[in-house]
Design a protein around this motif. Structure first.
Motif, PDB file in Angstrom:
ATOM      1  N   GLN A   1       1.541  -0.068   3.078  1.00  0.00           N
ATOM      2  CA  GLN A   1       2.861  -0.515   3.493  1.00  0.00           C
ATOM      3  C   GLN A   1       3.338   0.277   4.705  1.00  0.00           C
TER       4      GLN A   1
ATOM      5  N   PHE B   1      -2.079   2.176  -6.465  1.00  0.00           N
ATOM      6  CA  PHE B   1      -0.663   2.070  -6.084  1.00  0.00           C
ATOM      7  C   PHE B   1      -0.338   3.026  -4.930  1.00  0.00           C
ATOM      8  N   PHE B   2      -0.909   4.228  -4.971  1.00  0.00           N
ATOM      9  CA  PHE B   2      -0.696   5.164  -3.864  1.00  0.00           C
ATOM     10  C   PHE B   2      -1.300   4.621  -2.569  1.00  0.00           C
TER      11      PHE B   2
ATOM     12  N   LYS C   1       0.981   2.109  -1.150  1.00  0.00           N
ATOM     13  CA  LYS C   1       2.128   2.731  -0.484  1.00  0.00           C
ATOM     14  C   LYS C   1       1.793   3.067   0.974  1.00  0.00           C
ATOM     15  N   TYR C   2       0.615   3.622   1.185  1.00  0.00           N
ATOM     16  CA  TYR C   2       0.202   3.952   2.548  1.00  0.00           C
ATOM     17  C   TYR C   2      -0.121   2.697   3.357  1.00  0.00           C
TER      18      TYR C   2
END
Length: 101
Positions: A95, A88-89, A92-93
């Motif tokens: 995105q 998930f992290f 995020k990056y």
């Protein structure tokens, strides 16, 4: 003749089955391997907070790779929940990266 003593520190299970492959390590080795991965993540966070603004394209790519590596390690060592969290992290990056391009 000197007697040598060996200690098993890591072993694999189900290596031919991609879905259920597992890597087992003694806790001290697991921490040692994980330390390098944490160092990469710490560098990324330091750089991100240093500039306190939009991150660079290169840093976003490096963050994605670092989080994917940590995720892979966590999943292979039997911590799938943590592995998914790191994915998930990475997302995020990813995105952030797509907004920079």
């Amino acid at each position: 003749m000197m007697e040598r003593k060996y200690q098993l520190v890591a072993w694999t299970q189900n290596i031919t089955d991609n879905e259920n492959a597992r890597l087992y390590m003694i806790p001290s080795l697991e921490c040692e391997v994980q330390a390098d991965l944490i160092t990469d993540l710490a560098f990324i966070h330091r750089e991100e907070y240093k500039f306190n603004g939009p991150i660079s394209l290169d840093l976003a790519r490096r963050a994605i790779k670092a989080y994917e590596n940590m995720s892979r390690f966590e999943i292979l060592t039997g911590h799938p929940g943590d592995g998914i969290r790191y994915l998930f992290f990475a997302a995020k990056y990813l995105q952030i990266l797509t907004k920079l391009i």
